[in-house]
Design a protein around this motif. Structure first.
Motif, PDB file in Angstrom:
ATOM      1  N   HIS A  20       1.135  -1.045  -0.485  1.00 12.53           N
ATOM      2  CA  HIS A  20      -0.134  -0.368  -0.155  1.00 12.53           C
ATOM      3  C   HIS A  20       0.699   1.324   0.318  1.00 12.53           C
ATOM      4  CE1 HIS A  20      -3.543  -2.512   0.743  1.00 12.53           C
ATOM      5  NE2 HIS A  20      -3.109  -3.012   1.386  1.00 12.53           N
ATOM      6  N   ALA A  21       1.932   0.487  -0.256  1.00 11.70           N
ATOM      7  CA  ALA A  21       3.019   2.746   0.065  1.00 11.70           C
ATOM      8  C   ALA A  21       2.529   2.686  -1.160  1.00 11.70           C
ATOM      9  CB  ALA A  21       4.937   1.537  -0.273  1.00 11.70           C
ATOM     10  N   GLY A  22       2.509   4.654  -0.983  1.00  8.73           N
ATOM     11  CA  GLY A  22       2.771   5.416  -2.102  1.00  8.73           C
ATOM     12  C   GLY A  22       1.018   5.526  -2.903  1.00  8.73           C
ATOM     13  N   THR A  23       0.089   5.294  -2.317  1.00 11.00           N
ATOM     14  CA  THR A  23      -1.774   5.420  -2.361  1.00 11.00           C
ATOM     15  C   THR A  23      -2.258   6.670  -2.444  1.00 11.00           C
ATOM     16  OG1 THR A  23      -2.451   3.838  -0.513  1.00 11.00           O
ATOM     17  CG2 THR A  23      -1.185   2.715  -2.256  1.00 11.00           C
ATOM     18  N   GLU A  24      -1.154   7.564  -1.208  1.00 12.61           N
ATOM     19  CA  GLU A  24      -1.914   8.479  -1.034  1.00 12.61           C
ATOM     20  C   GLU A  24      -1.728   9.306  -2.119  1.00 12.61           C
ATOM     21  OE1 GLU A  24      -0.452  10.084   2.404  1.00 12.61           O
ATOM     22  OE2 GLU A  24      -0.995   8.240   3.485  1.00 12.61           O
ATOM     23  N   ARG A  25      -2.680  10.251  -2.214  1.00 12.32           N
ATOM     24  CA  ARG A  25      -2.956  11.356  -2.608  1.00 12.32           C
ATOM     25  C   ARG A  25      -2.733  12.907  -2.904  1.00 12.32           C
ATOM     26  NH1 ARG A  25      -3.462   7.861  -6.772  1.00 12.32           N
ATOM     27  NH2 ARG A  25      -5.551   6.915  -7.453  1.00 12.32           N
ATOM     28  N   ASN A  26      -1.415  13.627  -3.528  1.00 12.51           N
ATOM     29  CA  ASN A  26      -1.323  15.042  -3.095  1.00 12.51           C
ATOM     30  C   ASN A  26      -2.597  15.957  -2.725  1.00 12.51           C
ATOM     31  OD1 ASN A  26      -1.107  17.425  -2.864  1.00 12.51           O
ATOM     32  ND2 ASN A  26       0.164  17.611  -3.894  1.00 12.51           N
ATOM     33  N   PRO A  27      -3.491  16.783  -1.959  1.00 11.52           N
ATOM     34  CA  PRO A  27      -4.414  17.052  -2.007  1.00 11.52           C
ATOM     35  C   PRO A  27      -4.661  18.259  -2.836  1.00 11.52           C
ATOM     36  CG  PRO A  27      -3.113  17.225   0.269  1.00 11.52           C
ATOM     37  CD  PRO A  27      -2.882  16.595  -0.639  1.00 11.52           C
ATOM     38  N   ALA A  28      -3.617  18.756  -3.606  1.00  8.99           N
ATOM     39  CA  ALA A  28      -3.657  19.877  -4.249  1.00  8.99           C
ATOM     40  C   ALA A  28      -3.973  19.377  -5.735  1.00  8.99           C
ATOM     41  CB  ALA A  28      -2.443  20.901  -4.216  1.00  8.99           C
ATOM     42  N   ILE A  29      -2.652  18.492  -6.078  1.00 12.19           N
ATOM     43  CA  ILE A  29      -3.360  16.839  -7.691  1.00 12.19           C
ATOM     44  C   ILE A  29      -4.718  16.623  -7.255  1.00 12.19           C
ATOM     45  CG2 ILE A  29      -3.120  15.902  -8.877  1.00 12.19           C
ATOM     46  CD1 ILE A  29       0.060  16.681  -7.650  1.00 12.19           C
ATOM     47  N   ALA A  30      -5.439  16.189  -5.853  1.00 10.41           N
ATOM     48  CA  ALA A  30      -6.506  15.525  -6.180  1.00 10.41           C
ATOM     49  C   ALA A  30      -7.867  16.566  -6.151  1.00 10.41           C
ATOM     50  CB  ALA A  30      -6.726  15.125  -4.742  1.00 10.41           C
ATOM     51  N   ASN A  31      -7.693  18.296  -5.736  1.00 15.58           N
ATOM     52  CA  ASN A  31      -8.665  18.752  -5.517  1.00 15.58           C
ATOM     53  C   ASN A  31      -8.210  19.315  -7.380  1.00 15.58           C
ATOM     54  OD1 ASN A  31      -8.960  19.199  -3.968  1.00 15.58           O
ATOM     55  ND2 ASN A  31      -7.897  20.714  -2.951  1.00 15.58           N
ATOM     56  N   PHE A  38      -9.232  14.667 -14.891  1.00 13.77           N
ATOM     57  CA  PHE A  38      -8.612  13.718 -14.952  1.00 13.77           C
ATOM     58  C   PHE A  38      -8.003  12.747 -14.155  1.00 13.77           C
ATOM     59  CE2 PHE A  38      -5.422  17.609 -13.759  1.00 13.77           C
ATOM     60  CZ  PHE A  38      -4.462  16.552 -12.586  1.00 13.77           C
ATOM     61  N   ASN A  39      -7.464  11.591 -13.949  1.00 10.41           N
ATOM     62  CA  ASN A  39      -6.905  10.617 -13.278  1.00 10.41           C
ATOM     63  C   ASN A  39      -5.630  10.929 -12.228  1.00 10.41           C
ATOM     64  OD1 ASN A  39      -8.933   9.106 -13.832  1.00 10.41           O
ATOM     65  ND2 ASN A  39      -8.006   7.928 -15.453  1.00 10.41           N
ATOM     66  N   ALA A  40      -5.816  11.605 -11.063  1.00 14.43           N
ATOM     67  CA  ALA A  40      -4.770  11.827  -9.952  1.00 14.43           C
ATOM     68  C   ALA A  40      -3.550  11.189 -10.023  1.00 14.43           C
ATOM     69  CB  ALA A  40      -5.404  12.408  -8.708  1.00 14.43           C
ATOM     70  N   PRO A  41      -2.561  11.177  -9.931  1.00 12.27           N
ATOM     71  CA  PRO A  41      -1.587  10.271  -9.619  1.00 12.27           C
ATOM     72  C   PRO A  41      -1.031   9.997  -7.805  1.00 12.27           C
ATOM     73  CG  PRO A  41      -0.317  11.767  -9.979  1.00 12.27           C
ATOM     74  CD  PRO A  41      -1.964  12.369  -9.735  1.00 12.27           C
ATOM     75  N   SER A  42      -0.787   8.652  -7.856  1.00  8.44           N
ATOM     76  CA  SER A  42      -0.358   8.524  -5.807  1.00  8.44           C
ATOM     77  C   SER A  42       0.485   9.113  -5.984  1.00  8.44           C
ATOM     78  CB  SER A  42      -1.058   7.075  -5.677  1.00  8.44           C
ATOM     79  OG  SER A  42      -0.512   6.193  -6.739  1.00  8.44           O
ATOM     80  N   GLY A  43       1.186   9.107  -4.911  1.00  7.05           N
ATOM     81  CA  GLY A  43       2.386   9.206  -4.244  1.00  7.05           C
ATOM     82  C   GLY A  43       2.972  10.576  -4.218  1.00  7.05           C
ATOM     83  N   ASN A  44       4.606  10.635  -3.925  1.00 10.40           N
ATOM     84  CA  ASN A  44       4.680  11.636  -3.842  1.00 10.40           C
ATOM     85  C   ASN A  44       5.039  12.696  -5.430  1.00 10.40           C
ATOM     86  OD1 ASN A  44       6.301  14.520  -2.981  1.00 10.40           O
ATOM     87  ND2 ASN A  44       7.600  13.735  -2.529  1.00 10.40           N
ATOM     88  N   VAL A  45       4.455  13.267  -5.585  1.00  7.94           N
ATOM     89  CA  VAL A  45       4.343  14.207  -6.880  1.00  7.94           C
ATOM     90  C   VAL A  45       4.626  15.745  -6.674  1.00  7.94           C
ATOM     91  CG1 VAL A  45       3.401  15.070  -9.235  1.00  7.94           C
ATOM     92  CG2 VAL A  45       2.451  12.426  -7.972  1.00  7.94           C
ATOM     93  N   SER A  46       5.726  15.708  -7.877  1.00  7.89           N
ATOM     94  CA  SER A  46       6.209  17.276  -7.398  1.00  7.89           C
ATOM     95  C   SER A  46       6.193  17.906  -8.860  1.00  7.89           C
ATOM     96  CB  SER A  46       8.160  17.395  -7.136  1.00  7.89           C
ATOM     97  OG  SER A  46       8.367  16.748  -8.414  1.00  7.89           O
ATOM     98  N   GLU A  47       5.948  17.506  -9.880  1.00  7.87           N
ATOM     99  CA  GLU A  47       5.516  18.646 -10.877  1.00  7.87           C
ATOM    100  C   GLU A  47       4.880  17.493 -12.272  1.00  7.87           C
ATOM    101  OE1 GLU A  47       8.965  19.875 -14.901  1.00  7.87           O
ATOM    102  OE2 GLU A  47       9.594  19.020 -12.969  1.00  7.87           O
ATOM    103  N   MET A  48       4.455  17.826 -12.415  1.00  3.35           N
ATOM    104  CA  MET A  48       3.039  17.158 -13.645  1.00  3.35           C
ATOM    105  C   MET A  48       2.847  18.108 -14.846  1.00  3.35           C
ATOM    106  SD  MET A  48       0.370  16.041 -12.195  1.00  3.35           S
ATOM    107  CE  MET A  48      -1.614  16.855 -12.801  1.00  3.35           C
ATOM    108  N   HIS A  49       2.862  17.964 -16.392  1.00  2.00           N
ATOM    109  CA  HIS A  49       2.739  18.398 -17.376  1.00  2.00           C
ATOM    110  C   HIS A  49       1.894  17.541 -18.523  1.00  2.00           C
ATOM    111  CE1 HIS A  49       3.781  18.869 -22.159  1.00  2.00           C
ATOM    112  NE2 HIS A  49       3.918  20.306 -20.900  1.00  2.00           N
TER     113      HIS A  49
END
Length: 71
Positions: A20-31, A38-49
């Motif tokens: 279950h490691a890395g299944t949490e979503r960043n709240p800012a990206i989830a919003n 779009f489908n929010a990626p899970s884990g520690n996301v720092s940049e998306m394009h």
């Protein structure tokens, strides 16, 4: 039951918490995922394009998202 049998039965219990490691979503990206559909990626996301293209190949929408450590 032999020691080998107990060991084999215990193996799934040892690795289940790691699955279950890395299944949490960043709240800012989830919003943003909710707002822009779009489908929010899970884990520690720092940049998306993201780029949405028309079937002709022309880019209709392009977004670059950078999230700091505090979200």
């Amino acid at each position: 039951m032999k020691l080998k049998g107990y060991f084999l039965l215990a193996m799934p219990l040892l690795f289940t918490p790691l699955s279950h490691a890395g299944t949490e979503r960043n709240p800012a990206i989830a919003n943003l995922a909710t707002m822009f559909d779009f489908n929010a990626p899970s884990g520690n996301v720092s940049e998306m394009h993201t780029a949405i293209k028309h079937p002709s190949g022309e880019i209709n929408y392009e977004n670059k998202l950078v999230v700091d450590s505090s979200g």
